[in-house]
Design a protein around this motif. Structure first.
Motif, PDB file in Angstrom:
ATOM      1  N   VAL A 202       8.101   4.653  -4.858  1.00 16.22           N
ATOM      2  CA  VAL A 202       9.226   4.049  -5.764  1.00 16.22           C
ATOM      3  C   VAL A 202      10.312   3.204  -4.740  1.00 16.22           C
ATOM      4  CG1 VAL A 202      11.211   4.455  -7.280  1.00 16.22           C
ATOM      5  CG2 VAL A 202       9.179   5.799  -7.586  1.00 16.22           C
ATOM      6  N   VAL A 203      10.745   3.741  -3.596  1.00 11.39           N
ATOM      7  CA  VAL A 203      11.462   3.187  -2.676  1.00 11.39           C
ATOM      8  C   VAL A 203      10.772   1.988  -2.202  1.00 11.39           C
ATOM      9  CG1 VAL A 203      12.452   3.323  -0.389  1.00 11.39           C
ATOM     10  CG2 VAL A 203      12.390   5.169  -1.969  1.00 11.39           C
ATOM     11  N   LEU A 204       9.356   1.820  -2.139  1.00 11.64           N
ATOM     12  CA  LEU A 204       8.894   0.790  -1.570  1.00 11.64           C
ATOM     13  C   LEU A 204       8.947  -0.572  -2.801  1.00 11.64           C
ATOM     14  CD1 LEU A 204       5.559   1.885   0.149  1.00 11.64           C
ATOM     15  CD2 LEU A 204       7.635   0.980   1.199  1.00 11.64           C
TER      16      LEU A 204
ATOM     17  N   ASP B 152       1.035  -1.221  -0.034  1.00 11.18           N
ATOM     18  CA  ASP B 152       0.190   0.134   0.030  1.00 11.18           C
ATOM     19  C   ASP B 152       0.937   1.307   0.140  1.00 11.18           C
ATOM     20  OD1 ASP B 152      -2.089   1.891   0.166  1.00 11.18           O
ATOM     21  OD2 ASP B 152      -2.722   1.166   1.988  1.00 11.18           O
ATOM     22  N   ALA B 153       1.022   1.908  -0.844  1.00 14.79           N
ATOM     23  CA  ALA B 153       1.560   3.173  -1.375  1.00 14.79           C
ATOM     24  C   ALA B 153       0.810   4.573  -1.545  1.00 14.79           C
ATOM     25  CB  ALA B 153       2.693   3.100  -2.456  1.00 14.79           C
TER      26      ALA B 153
ATOM     27  N   PRO C 221       9.638  10.235  -2.893  1.00 13.49           N
ATOM     28  CA  PRO C 221       9.614   8.954  -3.626  1.00 13.49           C
ATOM     29  C   PRO C 221       9.206   7.596  -3.127  1.00 13.49           C
ATOM     30  CG  PRO C 221      11.822   9.469  -3.002  1.00 13.49           C
ATOM     31  CD  PRO C 221      10.967  10.407  -2.145  1.00 13.49           C
ATOM     32  N   GLN C 222       8.596   7.777  -2.018  1.00 12.24           N
ATOM     33  CA  GLN C 222       8.360   6.718  -1.335  1.00 12.24           C
ATOM     34  C   GLN C 222       7.624   5.393  -1.994  1.00 12.24           C
ATOM     35  OE1 GLN C 222       7.036   7.626   2.927  1.00 12.24           O
ATOM     36  NE2 GLN C 222       7.345   9.754   2.299  1.00 12.24           N
TER      37      GLN C 222
END
Lengths: 355, 70
Positions: free
Chosen positions: B16-18, B6-7, B13-14
């Protein structure tokens, strides 16, 4: 068009056109190497509203209104307008204040840092290195799980419309003859392009930046975090386009000393932008990007923008902002406090992620 | 059932980081839920460059991107 602007060619085209608009706005009367500057123009707007008392810096800059409203128009047209918010708002507000203080120690936002470079002001190199340092530190926090938490859709869309409405209110003040208290001539920093052209330029920039997601901070951050050059290509195109037009217009003057609305104190150029860069990366966007997101209905970016406007008042009322003569009396202390605050935010706001 | 991340509501850029964490973990089939076109574009660009095929699906929750690399 939707797919085009998500592409590499799209962000390069958008960046180049924004760079051209910046150089043209300078040609039309904006201050030197300041065709577009989010920090300077929000500072002038803060002055026009009486938040600080520097005579030359009092003008509701139509570019700011245009950029935010252009983003709103674009977001509505492409069904991307969403009223949302609620992610660590007070932290974002304070980050906005410190971002502005850092930018005013350097004398420019990241957009202007690249425009100063494109105008031959080599002091911008220190600013851009500082920006990269700040973004690099923030990137480390992000890799460790730094987060200001989730934004959520608001109950109804009213909150998302407040920033666009505020811009319309400022536009009404400007058209009504308020909001340009300072001298129109006589001071370099007070120079301005004709109102309608500034507004039109801002609107076009707002639409292009909304579509392409142009972000000067993200350009560096994405290199550090995911080795992605997508946004950087946009910023490179922005800089090169402005450089070419500056040469064509005779606006390119290479050197360190006597640059317009700039000083040559390397340490403070570097550290000012380090603080600003750190604040931008912790808040998720450069000041231009924050204006665009605020125009799309993002209240978290809206509060950052308001923080920057308040920060301009703080910076000038308390002797933190630099001038062409050099750094302000209390600028160094404010930079130190700001960096400590940002580091504490970055180190403590870590989301523990389930594997 | 592939893993779902769940983003939604996260700043750049979280998302993308996930996604990157899944790539590093060697996960070849997962879903990531985002709620803005910006996040969608960023995640799609990142994962496509890593050799994933992306299928987009609009659900009540948000935009579900299914990433698959075989």
């Amino acid at each position: 068009m939707e797919l085009f602007f998500a592409s590499r060619r799209g962000v390069i085209s958008a960046g180049a056109i924004i760079g051209i608009i910046a150089a043209v706005l300078q040609k039309l009367g904006n201050p030197g190497n300041m065709g577009l500057c989010m920090a300077c123009f929000e500072r002038d707007t803060a002055g026009a509203l009486g938040f600080h008392r520097v005579g030359a810096l009092q003008y509701i800059r139509p570019e700011i209104l245009g950029i935010l409203l252009g983003a709103t128009l674009s977001a509505v047209a492409f069904k991307e307008f969403r009223s949302r918010g609620g992610s660590s708002v007070v932290v974002r507000f304070i980050l906005g204040i410190f971002a502005m203080i850092g930018a005013l120690v350097f004398l420019g936002c990241p957009w202007r840092a690249f425009l100063r470079l494109a105008g031959g002001d080599w002091n911008a190199i220190l600013g851009i290195l500082g920006l990269a340092a700040g973004v690099g530190i923030g990137a480390v926090f992000i890799r460790r799980g730094y987060s200001l938490g989730r934004a959520h859709p608001t109950a109804g869309s009213l909150p998302g419309w407040i920033m666009p409405a505020l811009m319309l209110g400022l536009l009404a003040l400007l058209v009504g003859g308020f909001g340009k208290l300072g001298p129109e001539v006589g001071d370099k920093a007070a120079a301005r392009a004709p109102l309608l052209l500034s507004l039109a330029g801002g609107l076009v920039v707002g639409v292009l930046a909304q579509r392409s997601r142009f972000c000067t901070m993200g350009a560096l951050r994405d290199i550090f975090i995911v080795r992605d050059l997508h946004l950087f290509c946009g910023v490179a195109a922005f800089t090169v386009a402005a450089l070419l037009l500056n040469v064509a217009f005779g606006q390119f003057h290479a050197g360190w000393q006597g640059q317009p609305v700039a000083h040559a104190e390397h340490l403070w150029n570097f550290l000012g932008m380090t603080l600003a860069g750190l604040c931008f990366v912790l808040a998720g966007g450069c000041p231009g990007r924050q204006l665009i997101l605020a125009g799309e209905g993002d209240n978290d970016s809206g509060i950052f923008v308001l923080g920057m406007i308040v920060g301009a008042g703080v910076a000038h009322n308390f002797g933190l902002a630099s001038s062409p003569a050099g750094h302000g009396a209390f600028g160094p202390a404010a930079i130190a406090i700001g960096i400590v605050f940002s580091l504490v935010v970055g180190l403590t706001m870590i989301q523990r992620r389930r594997a | 059932m592939s893993k779902r991340i769940d983003a939604r509501g996260l700043s750049c850029p979280q998302p993308v980081v996930l996604s990157a964490q899944q790539v590093v973990a060697g996960n070849l089939d997962f879903e990531i839920v985002v709620d803005t076109e910006v996040s969608c574009e960023n995640v799609r660009r990142f994962l496509s460059a890593k050799g994933y095929r992306i299928a987009r699906n609009e659900e009540d929750d948000g935009i579900v991107l299914r990433a698959n690399r075989s």
